[in-house]
Design an enzyme around this catalytic site. Structure first.
Site, PDB file in Angstrom:
ATOM      1  N   LYS A 294      13.187 -31.135 -77.652  1.00 56.33           N
ATOM      2  CA  LYS A 294      12.275 -31.485 -76.645  1.00 56.33           C
ATOM      3  C   LYS A 294      11.662 -33.034 -77.242  1.00 56.33           C
ATOM      4  O   LYS A 294      12.551 -33.728 -77.782  1.00 56.33           O
ATOM      5  CB  LYS A 294      11.125 -30.530 -76.692  1.00 56.33           C
ATOM      6  CG  LYS A 294      11.773 -29.149 -76.327  1.00 56.33           C
ATOM      7  CD  LYS A 294      10.557 -28.101 -75.865  1.00 56.33           C
ATOM      8  CE  LYS A 294      10.970 -26.730 -75.932  1.00 56.33           C
ATOM      9  NZ  LYS A 294      10.250 -25.920 -75.317  1.00 56.33           N
TER      10      LYS A 294
ATOM     11  N   GLU B  46      16.276 -18.683 -68.764  1.00 54.36           N
ATOM     12  CA  GLU B  46      15.039 -18.809 -69.230  1.00 54.36           C
ATOM     13  C   GLU B  46      13.671 -18.401 -68.476  1.00 54.36           C
ATOM     14  O   GLU B  46      13.455 -19.354 -67.646  1.00 54.36           O
ATOM     15  CB  GLU B  46      15.024 -20.450 -69.978  1.00 54.36           C
ATOM     16  CG  GLU B  46      15.946 -21.012 -70.592  1.00 54.36           C
ATOM     17  CD  GLU B  46      15.514 -21.897 -71.558  1.00 54.36           C
ATOM     18  OE1 GLU B  46      15.710 -21.944 -72.821  1.00 54.36           O
ATOM     19  OE2 GLU B  46      14.664 -23.107 -71.158  1.00 54.36           O
TER      20      GLU B  46
ATOM     21  N   GLY C 222       8.106 -21.054 -75.122  1.00 48.46           N
ATOM     22  CA  GLY C 222       7.231 -21.636 -76.163  1.00 48.46           C
ATOM     23  C   GLY C 222       5.905 -21.057 -76.140  1.00 48.46           C
ATOM     24  O   GLY C 222       4.722 -21.541 -76.411  1.00 48.46           O
TER      25      GLY C 222
ATOM     26  N   HIS D 263      15.617 -27.921 -66.958  1.00 46.86           N
ATOM     27  CA  HIS D 263      14.815 -27.290 -67.690  1.00 46.86           C
ATOM     28  C   HIS D 263      13.526 -26.724 -66.938  1.00 46.86           C
ATOM     29  O   HIS D 263      13.010 -27.774 -66.491  1.00 46.86           O
ATOM     30  CB  HIS D 263      14.627 -27.923 -69.330  1.00 46.86           C
ATOM     31  CG  HIS D 263      13.951 -27.199 -70.311  1.00 46.86           C
ATOM     32  ND1 HIS D 263      12.641 -26.874 -70.346  1.00 46.86           N
ATOM     33  CD2 HIS D 263      14.291 -26.512 -71.383  1.00 46.86           C
ATOM     34  CE1 HIS D 263      12.065 -26.437 -71.372  1.00 46.86           C
ATOM     35  NE2 HIS D 263      13.367 -25.851 -71.809  1.00 46.86           N
TER      36      HIS D 263
ATOM     37  N   GLU E  68      10.507 -27.183 -68.170  1.00 49.41           N
ATOM     38  CA  GLU E  68       9.823 -28.235 -68.302  1.00 49.41           C
ATOM     39  C   GLU E  68       9.804 -29.527 -67.287  1.00 49.41           C
ATOM     40  O   GLU E  68       8.827 -30.187 -66.690  1.00 49.41           O
ATOM     41  CB  GLU E  68       9.509 -28.641 -69.780  1.00 49.41           C
ATOM     42  CG  GLU E  68       8.790 -27.537 -70.628  1.00 49.41           C
ATOM     43  CD  GLU E  68       9.288 -27.514 -72.048  1.00 49.41           C
ATOM     44  OE1 GLU E  68       9.942 -28.426 -72.484  1.00 49.41           O
ATOM     45  OE2 GLU E  68       8.896 -26.324 -72.562  1.00 49.41           O
TER      46      GLU E  68
ATOM     47  N   SER F 178      11.488 -18.439 -76.657  1.00 49.05           N
ATOM     48  CA  SER F 178      10.870 -17.755 -77.868  1.00 49.05           C
ATOM     49  C   SER F 178      11.752 -16.997 -78.732  1.00 49.05           C
ATOM     50  O   SER F 178      11.354 -16.040 -79.237  1.00 49.05           O
ATOM     51  CB  SER F 178       9.416 -17.116 -77.695  1.00 49.05           C
ATOM     52  OG  SER F 178       8.617 -17.712 -76.939  1.00 49.05           O
TER      53      SER F 178
ATOM     54  N   ASN G 217      17.060 -27.179 -78.629  1.00 48.89           N
ATOM     55  CA  ASN G 217      16.519 -28.119 -77.634  1.00 48.89           C
ATOM     56  C   ASN G 217      15.231 -28.663 -78.307  1.00 48.89           C
ATOM     57  O   ASN G 217      14.084 -27.870 -78.351  1.00 48.89           O
ATOM     58  CB  ASN G 217      15.915 -27.344 -76.411  1.00 48.89           C
ATOM     59  CG  ASN G 217      15.084 -28.345 -75.326  1.00 48.89           C
ATOM     60  OD1 ASN G 217      15.279 -29.657 -75.622  1.00 48.89           O
ATOM     61  ND2 ASN G 217      14.467 -27.746 -74.414  1.00 48.89           N
TER      62      ASN G 217
HETATM   63  C1  PEP Z   1      13.374 -24.026 -74.446  1.00 47.15           C
HETATM   64  O1  PEP Z   1      12.769 -25.082 -74.657  1.00 47.15           O
HETATM   65  O2  PEP Z   1      14.238 -24.007 -73.860  1.00 47.15           O
HETATM   66  C2  PEP Z   1      12.862 -22.717 -75.255  1.00 47.15           C
HETATM   67  C3  PEP Z   1      13.396 -21.730 -75.080  1.00 47.15           C
HETATM   68  O3  PEP Z   1      11.751 -22.993 -76.259  1.00 47.15           O
HETATM   69  P1  PEP Z   1      11.058 -21.978 -77.182  1.00 47.15           P
HETATM   70  O4  PEP Z   1      12.168 -21.311 -77.808  1.00 47.15           O
HETATM   71  O5  PEP Z   1      10.319 -22.721 -78.071  1.00 47.15           O
HETATM   72  O6  PEP Z   1      10.654 -20.841 -76.237  1.00 47.15           O
END
Ligand code: PEP
Length: 256
Positions: free
Chosen positions: A15, A170, A176, A98, A100, A216, A13
């Site tokens: 972003k 998630e 993040g 997501h 976000e 992460s 992803n």
């Molecule tokens: C994501 O944006 O779905 C995500 C898991 O980000 P990160 O791996 O940076 O935590």
């Protein structure tokens, strides 16, 4: 273990990152690294990079996804993109719901459900994101939160379509932040998601669904996470922006 009944997928992803020249460079670097992966490989990129990504990945094992999609087919929805607009240019996957989008753009389970149905109707494979907030975990209601999201986000989606849907677990507190769920926590919730799907659609459907972990995930922790019996790869933010790191994750999922 029923891992052979479904495909492990590592999906990046990106972003709101990468200009077109930067995207081209990253994809060119990624192509030889991804070529030997036995897991599914998906890169979800900003709208402005979709056509470039589709062009550059033709004839490779890398599939392209968008990061969102609107649920209406067309009309007065300034700034939005429809599912048909995505399939028309060769996009195959789309991230929906997501955290976000839920946190900053007012996404609700109702709109996630509408987007999921619109994506499936157009032939896109949705990657539907679910996950609890930190305080929900601390209040010990993770399972209630996840069950509610699964039921609402997939409301009125047929069993056949659920099989085409990827679920990304998630935990919001892990995205993040550098805080990863332990392999045990990830397995526990991914297994719960599968059990919830089994209750709603039957065990054969639940066994066929790819359930990713995201939050992460990085080259150091990936192997342990993707080795869990109900974790079928990952949705990757930060570590998808560097080809070498993404490659380590592909290796982990190919061997997981
Ligand atoms: C994501 O944006 O779905 C995500 C898991 O980000 P990160 O791996 O940076 O935590």
């Amino acid at each position: 273990m029923n891992k052979e009944l479904r495909q492990a997928i590592i999906a990046g992803n990106w972003k709101m990152n990468k200009t077109r020249p930067e995207a081209k460079a990253l994809i060119e670097e990624l192509k030889p690294i991804a070529a030997n992966a036995s897991c599914g490989v998906v890169i979800c990129v900003p709208y402005t990079n979709l056509e470039t990504a589709v062009e550059l990945t033709k004839g490779t094992n890398i599939k392209v996804g968008a990061e969102n999609v609107h649920f209406e087919k067309s009309g007065a929805f300034t700034g939005e993109i429809s599912a048909d607009m995505l399939t028309e240019i060769g996009v195959e996957y789309v991230i929906i719901g997501h955290s976000e989008r839920r946190q900053y753009f007012g996404e609700t389970d109702e709109t996630v459900n509408k987007r999921t149905k619109a994506a499936l109707a157009a032939g896109l494979k949705p990657i539907v994101c679910v996950g609890e907030l930190l305080w929900e975990r601390e209040c010990d209601i993770t399972e209630e939160v996840i069950a509610r999201q699964i039921k609402l986000d997939l409301f009125d989606v047929s069993a056949e379509d659920v099989k085409k849907t990827v679920i990304a677990y998630e935990p919001v507190w892990a995205i993040g932040t550098g805080k990863t769920a332990t392999a045990e926590q990830a397995q526990e919730v991914c297994a719960f998601i599968r059990a919830t799907l089994a209750k709603l659609y039957g065990q054969d459907v639940a066994d066929a669904v790819t359930i990713q972990y995201g939050g992460s995930m990085n080259p150091k922790n990936a192997s342990e996470l993707v080795a869990q019996p109900d974790v079928d790869g990952g949705l990757i933010g930060g570590a998808s922006l560097k080809a070498a790191d993404f490659g380590v994750l592909l290796d982990a999922a190919s061997n997981g």
